[in-house]
Design a protein around this motif. Structure first.
Motif, PDB file in Angstrom:
ATOM      1  N   ILE A 153       0.855  -1.194   0.000  1.00 23.68           N
ATOM      2  CA  ILE A 153       0.000   0.000   0.000  1.00 23.68           C
ATOM      3  C   ILE A 153       0.888   1.240   0.000  1.00 23.68           C
ATOM      4  O   ILE A 153       1.732   1.393   0.885  1.00 23.68           O
ATOM      5  N   PRO A 154       0.715   2.113  -0.981  1.00 21.34           N
ATOM      6  CA  PRO A 154       1.544   3.323  -1.011  1.00 21.34           C
ATOM      7  C   PRO A 154       1.171   4.276   0.117  1.00 21.34           C
ATOM      8  O   PRO A 154       0.007   4.368   0.512  1.00 21.34           O
ATOM      9  N   ARG A 155       2.164   4.953   0.648  1.00 17.73           N
ATOM     10  CA  ARG A 155       1.941   5.964   1.684  1.00 17.73           C
ATOM     11  C   ARG A 155       2.148   7.345   1.073  1.00 17.73           C
ATOM     12  O   ARG A 155       2.810   7.497   0.056  1.00 17.73           O
ATOM     13  N   ALA A 156       1.573   8.331   1.716  1.00 16.75           N
ATOM     14  CA  ALA A 156       1.661   9.705   1.211  1.00 16.75           C
ATOM     15  C   ALA A 156       3.092  10.223   1.323  1.00 16.75           C
ATOM     16  O   ALA A 156       3.806   9.921   2.278  1.00 16.75           O
ATOM     17  N   GLU A 157       3.494  11.003   0.323  1.00 13.16           N
ATOM     18  CA  GLU A 157       4.838  11.572   0.361  1.00 13.16           C
ATOM     19  C   GLU A 157       4.946  12.605   1.477  1.00 13.16           C
ATOM     20  O   GLU A 157       3.953  13.149   1.955  1.00 13.16           O
ATOM     21  N   ARG A 158       6.200  12.843   1.899  1.00 15.15           N
ATOM     22  CA  ARG A 158       6.485  13.824   2.935  1.00 15.15           C
ATOM     23  C   ARG A 158       7.555  14.776   2.414  1.00 15.15           C
ATOM     24  O   ARG A 158       8.312  14.428   1.520  1.00 15.15           O
ATOM     25  N   ILE A 159       7.605  15.928   3.000  1.00 14.32           N
ATOM     26  CA  ILE A 159       8.694  16.864   2.737  1.00 14.32           C
ATOM     27  C   ILE A 159       9.449  16.991   4.047  1.00 14.32           C
ATOM     28  O   ILE A 159       8.876  17.410   5.059  1.00 14.32           O
ATOM     29  N   VAL A 160      10.720  16.583   4.034  1.00 17.19           N
ATOM     30  CA  VAL A 160      11.520  16.560   5.256  1.00 17.19           C
ATOM     31  C   VAL A 160      12.508  17.726   5.265  1.00 17.19           C
ATOM     32  O   VAL A 160      12.985  18.157   4.216  1.00 17.19           O
ATOM     33  N   PRO A 161      12.822  18.231   6.455  1.00 16.04           N
ATOM     34  CA  PRO A 161      13.785  19.333   6.564  1.00 16.04           C
ATOM     35  C   PRO A 161      15.183  18.899   6.109  1.00 16.04           C
ATOM     36  O   PRO A 161      15.608  17.776   6.367  1.00 16.04           O
ATOM     37  N   CYS A 162      15.889  19.808   5.436  1.00 18.90           N
ATOM     38  CA  CYS A 162      17.263  19.514   5.019  1.00 18.90           C
ATOM     39  C   CYS A 162      18.145  20.754   5.105  1.00 18.90           C
ATOM     40  O   CYS A 162      19.148  20.846   4.406  1.00 18.90           O
ATOM     41  N   GLY A 163      17.780  21.705   5.951  1.00 14.86           N
ATOM     42  CA  GLY A 163      18.617  22.876   6.151  1.00 14.86           C
ATOM     43  C   GLY A 163      17.812  24.157   6.172  1.00 14.86           C
ATOM     44  O   GLY A 163      16.580  24.141   6.125  1.00 14.86           O
ATOM     45  N   THR A 164      18.542  25.263   6.246  1.00 15.62           N
ATOM     46  CA  THR A 164      17.924  26.585   6.239  1.00 15.62           C
ATOM     47  C   THR A 164      18.722  27.496   5.315  1.00 15.62           C
ATOM     48  O   THR A 164      19.885  27.225   4.998  1.00 15.62           O
ATOM     49  N   ALA A 165      18.085  28.578   4.896  1.00 10.41           N
ATOM     50  CA  ALA A 165      18.745  29.534   4.008  1.00 10.41           C
ATOM     51  C   ALA A 165      18.080  30.894   4.152  1.00 10.41           C
ATOM     52  O   ALA A 165      16.940  31.005   4.607  1.00 10.41           O
ATOM     53  N   TRP A 166      18.817  31.910   3.755  1.00 15.11           N
ATOM     54  CA  TRP A 166      18.227  33.241   3.642  1.00 15.11           C
ATOM     55  C   TRP A 166      17.617  33.340   2.260  1.00 15.11           C
ATOM     56  O   TRP A 166      18.248  33.011   1.257  1.00 15.11           O
ATOM     57  N   HIS A 167      16.380  33.797   2.179  1.00 10.25           N
ATOM     58  CA  HIS A 167      15.686  33.916   0.903  1.00 10.25           C
ATOM     59  C   HIS A 167      15.930  35.312   0.343  1.00 10.25           C
ATOM     60  O   HIS A 167      15.466  36.302   0.898  1.00 10.25           O
ATOM     61  N   LEU A 168      16.653  35.363  -0.772  1.00  3.16           N
ATOM     62  CA  LEU A 168      17.001  36.630  -1.410  1.00  3.16           C
ATOM     63  C   LEU A 168      16.470  36.635  -2.838  1.00  3.16           C
ATOM     64  O   LEU A 168      17.231  36.592  -3.805  1.00  3.16           O
ATOM     65  N   GLY A 169      15.169  36.671  -2.971  1.00  3.45           N
ATOM     66  CA  GLY A 169      14.555  36.697  -4.301  1.00  3.45           C
ATOM     67  C   GLY A 169      14.746  35.392  -5.037  1.00  3.45           C
ATOM     68  O   GLY A 169      14.241  34.357  -4.619  1.00  3.45           O
ATOM     69  N   VAL A 170      15.496  35.405  -6.131  1.00  3.87           N
ATOM     70  CA  VAL A 170      15.709  34.195  -6.928  1.00  3.87           C
ATOM     71  C   VAL A 170      16.812  33.322  -6.361  1.00  3.87           C
ATOM     72  O   VAL A 170      17.076  32.236  -6.872  1.00  3.87           O
ATOM     73  N   LEU A 171      17.456  33.793  -5.283  1.00  2.97           N
ATOM     74  CA  LEU A 171      18.554  33.043  -4.678  1.00  2.97           C
ATOM     75  C   LEU A 171      18.220  32.641  -3.250  1.00  2.97           C
ATOM     76  O   LEU A 171      17.521  33.370  -2.539  1.00  2.97           O
ATOM     77  N   LEU A 172      18.727  31.502  -2.853  1.00  3.17           N
ATOM     78  CA  LEU A 172      18.702  31.067  -1.467  1.00  3.17           C
ATOM     79  C   LEU A 172      20.164  30.958  -1.049  1.00  3.17           C
ATOM     80  O   LEU A 172      20.946  30.261  -1.697  1.00  3.17           O
ATOM     81  N   LEU A 173      20.523  31.643   0.021  1.00  2.00           N
ATOM     82  CA  LEU A 173      21.908  31.678   0.454  1.00  2.00           C
ATOM     83  C   LEU A 173      22.053  30.890   1.744  1.00  2.00           C
ATOM     84  O   LEU A 173      21.401  31.201   2.739  1.00  2.00           O
ATOM     85  N   THR A 174      22.890  29.849   1.721  1.00  2.00           N
ATOM     86  CA  THR A 174      23.177  29.060   2.920  1.00  2.00           C
ATOM     87  C   THR A 174      24.552  29.462   3.432  1.00  2.00           C
ATOM     88  O   THR A 174      25.216  30.323   2.855  1.00  2.00           O
TER      89      THR A 174
END
Length: 162
Positions: free
Chosen positions: A35-56
């Motif tokens: 039986i398939p289970r629902a997909e999940r989105i898991v944490p993998c870090g953080t970043a500053w959101h700068l428009g079209v860029l994410l800066l780690t």
């Protein structure tokens, strides 16, 4: 150190105390008894959101899709795209993100260009020796220094009501 690396390092120093947003990865869980289970989105870090860029701390990423985690509730939708966004938001909640937390998915790692031969789809480019960024798919390139200065300023001191 390249011109790109110097600009990004200066932005990181300015952003040291600024809030970050979460990065997530979609995980398709194993089936249980076929039986398939629902997909999940898991944490993998953080970043500053700068428009079209994410800066780690050590990389620069191209922004992908942005969602807010929400519980999965049954509701009617006027459009299939609304249904898909609700499914993605529920996958983020199932993956452990707090209710209403902003999550970036579908982002991709960018390599800092060293010459004029950078991939055309990347938002970062060296144009006439000037580090530049394309802030929209249909837009042209602007100097990265000015772009970062504006975006970091907006993140540190958001306009009233934002």
């Amino acid at each position: 150190m390249t011109a790109f690396a110097k600009l990004l390092a200066a932005a990181r120093r300015r952003l040291a105390a600024a809030p970050r947003e979460s990065l997530g990865e979609v995980v398709a869980p194993r089936r249980i008894l076929g039986i398939p289970r629902a997909e999940r989105i898991v944490p993998c870090g953080t970043a500053w959101h700068l428009g079209v860029l994410l800066l780690t701390d050590d990389a620069v990423l191209a922004t992908g899709e942005i969602v807010r985690a929400h519980e999965d509730v049954r509701r009617g939708f006027a459009a299939e795209s609304q249904r898909r966004r609700a499914e993605v938001a529920a996958a983020a909640r199932r993956g452990g993100f707090a209710e209403g937390q902003t999550v970036h998915i579908g982002w991709r790692m960018l390599e800092l260009p060293g010459g004029e031969d950078a991939a055309a789809s990347d938002p970062l480019r060296l144009i006439d020796g000037v580090p530049s960024v394309r802030w929209s798919a249909g837009g042209g390139y602007v100097p990265l220094a000015a772009y970062l200065d504006e975006r970091v300023g907006l993140l540190l001191e958001p306009p009233a009501g934002a």
